[in-house]
Design a protein around this motif. Structure first.
Motif, PDB file in Angstrom:
ATOM      1  N   PHE A  13      44.267 -33.442 -16.460  1.00 46.23           N
ATOM      2  CA  PHE A  13      45.188 -34.339 -17.148  1.00 46.23           C
ATOM      3  C   PHE A  13      46.168 -34.899 -16.150  1.00 46.23           C
ATOM      4  CE2 PHE A  13      47.526 -30.417 -17.061  1.00 46.23           C
ATOM      5  CZ  PHE A  13      48.842 -30.802 -16.921  1.00 46.23           C
ATOM      6  N   VAL A  14      46.804 -35.989 -16.533  1.00 44.99           N
ATOM      7  CA  VAL A  14      47.833 -36.599 -15.713  1.00 44.99           C
ATOM      8  C   VAL A  14      48.998 -36.946 -16.621  1.00 44.99           C
ATOM      9  CG1 VAL A  14      46.909 -38.940 -15.897  1.00 44.99           C
ATOM     10  CG2 VAL A  14      48.344 -38.346 -13.964  1.00 44.99           C
ATOM     11  N   PHE A  15      50.169 -36.719 -16.122  1.00 44.47           N
ATOM     12  CA  PHE A  15      51.379 -37.065 -16.863  1.00 44.47           C
ATOM     13  C   PHE A  15      52.025 -38.248 -16.162  1.00 44.47           C
ATOM     14  CE2 PHE A  15      55.962 -36.681 -17.547  1.00 44.47           C
ATOM     15  CZ  PHE A  15      55.991 -36.759 -18.931  1.00 44.47           C
ATOM     16  N   MET A  16      52.082 -39.378 -16.845  1.00 43.61           N
ATOM     17  CA  MET A  16      52.630 -40.602 -16.268  1.00 43.61           C
ATOM     18  C   MET A  16      54.153 -40.616 -16.446  1.00 43.61           C
ATOM     19  SD  MET A  16      49.973 -42.156 -15.152  1.00 43.61           S
ATOM     20  CE  MET A  16      50.166 -43.893 -15.015  1.00 43.61           C
ATOM     21  N   THR A  17      54.863 -40.670 -15.328  1.00 41.19           N
ATOM     22  CA  THR A  17      56.319 -40.766 -15.385  1.00 41.19           C
ATOM     23  C   THR A  17      56.724 -42.244 -15.396  1.00 41.19           C
ATOM     24  OG1 THR A  17      56.576 -40.796 -12.988  1.00 41.19           O
ATOM     25  CG2 THR A  17      56.530 -38.626 -14.060  1.00 41.19           C
ATOM     26  N   LYS A  18      57.980 -42.506 -15.721  1.00 42.12           N
ATOM     27  CA  LYS A  18      58.477 -43.881 -15.695  1.00 42.12           C
ATOM     28  C   LYS A  18      58.341 -44.475 -14.299  1.00 42.12           C
ATOM     29  CE  LYS A  18      61.764 -43.612 -19.498  1.00 42.12           C
ATOM     30  NZ  LYS A  18      63.160 -43.743 -19.913  1.00 42.12           N
ATOM     31  N   GLU A  19      58.611 -43.676 -13.275  1.00 42.42           N
ATOM     32  CA  GLU A  19      58.507 -44.162 -11.898  1.00 42.42           C
ATOM     33  C   GLU A  19      57.068 -44.554 -11.558  1.00 42.42           C
ATOM     34  OE1 GLU A  19      59.050 -42.409  -7.426  1.00 42.42           O
ATOM     35  OE2 GLU A  19      60.567 -41.856  -8.918  1.00 42.42           O
ATOM     36  N   MET A  20      56.104 -43.735 -11.999  1.00 43.53           N
ATOM     37  CA  MET A  20      54.699 -44.052 -11.759  1.00 43.53           C
ATOM     38  C   MET A  20      54.309 -45.347 -12.462  1.00 43.53           C
ATOM     39  SD  MET A  20      53.072 -40.221 -12.107  1.00 43.53           S
ATOM     40  CE  MET A  20      51.375 -40.718 -12.048  1.00 43.53           C
ATOM     41  N   LEU A  21      54.752 -45.518 -13.695  1.00 50.30           N
ATOM     42  CA  LEU A  21      54.430 -46.737 -14.433  1.00 50.30           C
ATOM     43  C   LEU A  21      55.046 -47.964 -13.777  1.00 50.30           C
ATOM     44  CD1 LEU A  21      54.736 -45.464 -18.105  1.00 50.30           C
ATOM     45  CD2 LEU A  21      52.653 -46.091 -16.871  1.00 50.30           C
ATOM     46  N   LYS A  22      56.268 -47.825 -13.275  1.00 47.17           N
ATOM     47  CA  LYS A  22      56.911 -48.939 -12.566  1.00 47.17           C
ATOM     48  C   LYS A  22      56.111 -49.309 -11.318  1.00 47.17           C
ATOM     49  CE  LYS A  22      61.685 -48.134 -14.015  1.00 47.17           C
ATOM     50  NZ  LYS A  22      63.032 -47.716 -13.581  1.00 47.17           N
ATOM     51  N   LEU A  23      55.660 -48.290 -10.575  1.00 47.99           N
ATOM     52  CA  LEU A  23      54.869 -48.550  -9.377  1.00 47.99           C
ATOM     53  C   LEU A  23      53.533 -49.211  -9.717  1.00 47.99           C
ATOM     54  CD1 LEU A  23      55.541 -45.267  -7.368  1.00 47.99           C
ATOM     55  CD2 LEU A  23      56.316 -47.578  -6.770  1.00 47.99           C
ATOM     56  N   ILE A  24      52.889 -48.740 -10.760  1.00 48.27           N
ATOM     57  CA  ILE A  24      51.614 -49.332 -11.186  1.00 48.27           C
ATOM     58  C   ILE A  24      51.821 -50.786 -11.595  1.00 48.27           C
ATOM     59  CG2 ILE A  24      49.840 -49.269 -13.000  1.00 48.27           C
ATOM     60  CD1 ILE A  24      50.110 -46.163 -12.857  1.00 48.27           C
ATOM     61  N   ASN A  25      52.881 -51.054 -12.353  1.00 49.18           N
ATOM     62  CA  ASN A  25      53.172 -52.438 -12.746  1.00 49.18           C
ATOM     63  C   ASN A  25      53.457 -53.302 -11.526  1.00 49.18           C
ATOM     64  OD1 ASN A  25      52.804 -52.064 -15.485  1.00 49.18           O
ATOM     65  ND2 ASN A  25      54.938 -51.508 -15.839  1.00 49.18           N
ATOM     66  N   SER A  26      54.172 -52.749 -10.553  1.00 43.90           N
ATOM     67  CA  SER A  26      54.472 -53.485  -9.325  1.00 43.90           C
ATOM     68  C   SER A  26      53.182 -53.817  -8.569  1.00 43.90           C
ATOM     69  CB  SER A  26      55.412 -52.659  -8.445  1.00 43.90           C
ATOM     70  OG  SER A  26      55.606 -53.279  -7.204  1.00 43.90           O
ATOM     71  N   ILE A  27      52.274 -52.862  -8.508  1.00 42.14           N
ATOM     72  CA  ILE A  27      50.980 -53.090  -7.848  1.00 42.14           C
ATOM     73  C   ILE A  27      50.209 -54.193  -8.549  1.00 42.14           C
ATOM     74  CG2 ILE A  27      48.706 -52.062  -7.413  1.00 42.14           C
ATOM     75  CD1 ILE A  27      50.251 -49.396  -6.882  1.00 42.14           C
ATOM     76  N   HIS A  28      50.173 -54.154  -9.870  1.00 43.86           N
ATOM     77  CA  HIS A  28      49.455 -55.190 -10.631  1.00 43.86           C
ATOM     78  C   HIS A  28      50.065 -56.571 -10.388  1.00 43.86           C
ATOM     79  CE1 HIS A  28      46.480 -52.879 -12.814  1.00 43.86           C
ATOM     80  NE2 HIS A  28      47.410 -51.962 -13.072  1.00 43.86           N
ATOM     81  N   LYS A  29      51.385 -56.646 -10.350  1.00 43.67           N
ATOM     82  CA  LYS A  29      52.042 -57.925 -10.112  1.00 43.67           C
ATOM     83  C   LYS A  29      51.746 -58.436  -8.715  1.00 43.67           C
ATOM     84  CE  LYS A  29      56.471 -60.349 -10.100  1.00 43.67           C
ATOM     85  NZ  LYS A  29      55.858 -61.357  -9.274  1.00 43.67           N
ATOM     86  N   LYS A  30      51.848 -57.555  -7.722  1.00 46.94           N
ATOM     87  CA  LYS A  30      51.558 -57.962  -6.349  1.00 46.94           C
ATOM     88  C   LYS A  30      50.101 -58.367  -6.193  1.00 46.94           C
ATOM     89  CE  LYS A  30      55.311 -55.398  -4.294  1.00 46.94           C
ATOM     90  NZ  LYS A  30      55.769 -54.280  -3.499  1.00 46.94           N
ATOM     91  N   ASN A  31      49.208 -57.678  -6.882  1.00 39.72           N
ATOM     92  CA  ASN A  31      47.796 -58.037  -6.842  1.00 39.72           C
ATOM     93  C   ASN A  31      47.580 -59.430  -7.437  1.00 39.72           C
ATOM     94  OD1 ASN A  31      44.966 -57.413  -6.344  1.00 39.72           O
ATOM     95  ND2 ASN A  31      44.803 -57.390  -8.573  1.00 39.72           N
ATOM     96  N   ALA A  32      48.236 -59.715  -8.557  1.00 34.59           N
ATOM     97  CA  ALA A  32      48.117 -61.041  -9.176  1.00 34.59           C
ATOM     98  C   ALA A  32      48.672 -62.122  -8.250  1.00 34.59           C
ATOM     99  CB  ALA A  32      48.841 -61.060 -10.518  1.00 34.59           C
ATOM    100  N   ASP A  33      49.805 -61.835  -7.608  1.00 33.02           N
ATOM    101  CA  ASP A  33      50.382 -62.781  -6.648  1.00 33.02           C
ATOM    102  C   ASP A  33      49.416 -63.028  -5.490  1.00 33.02           C
ATOM    103  OD1 ASP A  33      52.651 -62.847  -8.220  1.00 33.02           O
ATOM    104  OD2 ASP A  33      53.832 -61.541  -6.891  1.00 33.02           O
ATOM    105  N   LEU A  34      48.818 -61.955  -4.999  1.00 36.91           N
ATOM    106  CA  LEU A  34      47.880 -62.060  -3.890  1.00 36.91           C
ATOM    107  C   LEU A  34      46.650 -62.867  -4.298  1.00 36.91           C
ATOM    108  CD1 LEU A  34      47.139 -61.274  -1.000  1.00 36.91           C
ATOM    109  CD2 LEU A  34      46.199 -59.149  -1.907  1.00 36.91           C
ATOM    110  N   GLN A  35      46.147 -62.615  -5.506  1.00 37.29           N
ATOM    111  CA  GLN A  35      44.993 -63.368  -5.990  1.00 37.29           C
ATOM    112  C   GLN A  35      45.309 -64.862  -6.071  1.00 37.29           C
ATOM    113  OE1 GLN A  35      41.856 -62.321  -6.499  1.00 37.29           O
ATOM    114  NE2 GLN A  35      42.503 -60.322  -5.760  1.00 37.29           N
ATOM    115  N   GLY A  36      46.525 -65.184  -6.492  1.00 29.87           N
ATOM    116  CA  GLY A  36      46.942 -66.583  -6.545  1.00 29.87           C
ATOM    117  C   GLY A  36      46.981 -67.216  -5.166  1.00 29.87           C
ATOM    118  N   LEU A  37      47.500 -66.481  -4.196  1.00 33.27           N
ATOM    119  CA  LEU A  37      47.533 -66.990  -2.823  1.00 33.27           C
ATOM    120  C   LEU A  37      46.130 -67.170  -2.254  1.00 33.27           C
ATOM    121  CD1 LEU A  37      50.471 -64.855  -1.375  1.00 33.27           C
ATOM    122  CD2 LEU A  37      50.497 -67.312  -1.853  1.00 33.27           C
ATOM    123  N   ILE A  38      45.271 -66.203  -2.526  1.00 38.76           N
ATOM    124  CA  ILE A  38      43.898 -66.273  -2.029  1.00 38.76           C
ATOM    125  C   ILE A  38      43.171 -67.473  -2.632  1.00 38.76           C
ATOM    126  CG2 ILE A  38      41.630 -65.142  -2.126  1.00 38.76           C
ATOM    127  CD1 ILE A  38      43.131 -62.475  -1.760  1.00 38.76           C
TER     128      ILE A  38
END
Length: 89
Positions: free
Chosen positions: A11-36
């Motif tokens: 099992f994994v317990f998702m903390t608020k900090e982990m969720l913030k980091l995951i959201n940040s990764i998704h946003k940066k990935n979307a930004d990168l995809q747009g640039l590409i």
């Protein structure tokens, strides 16, 4: 969030900090995809980067491969005659 790994219950317990980091990764990935997608010939650049990475990995592992052989594996469908086809598909 339960899941199995090697036939063991985990099992994994998702903390608020982990969720913030995951959201940040998704946003940066979307930004990168747009640039590409805005780059001219981005598909060619991506394929060249993939070929270079595979070639360098093969050299480290002592596997001889030519760029032509790898390019054929990348541009063609799965082909039992090309030993690198499974690496890129």
């Amino acid at each position: 969030m339960p899941f199995e790994m090697d036939h063991r219950q985990c099992f994994v317990f998702m903390t608020k900090e982990m969720l913030k980091l995951i959201n940040s990764i998704h946003k940066k990935n979307a930004d990168l995809q747009g640039l590409i997608s805005a780059l001219p010939y981005s598909f060619i650049l991506l394929n060249d980067a993939i070929l270079t990475e595979i070639k360098m990995s093969n050299e480290i592992e002592g596997i001889h491969s030519s760029r032509k052989e790898l390019k054929n594996a990348l541009t063609n469908e799965m082909n039992k005659d090309n030993r690198f086809s499974a690496l890129v598909h």
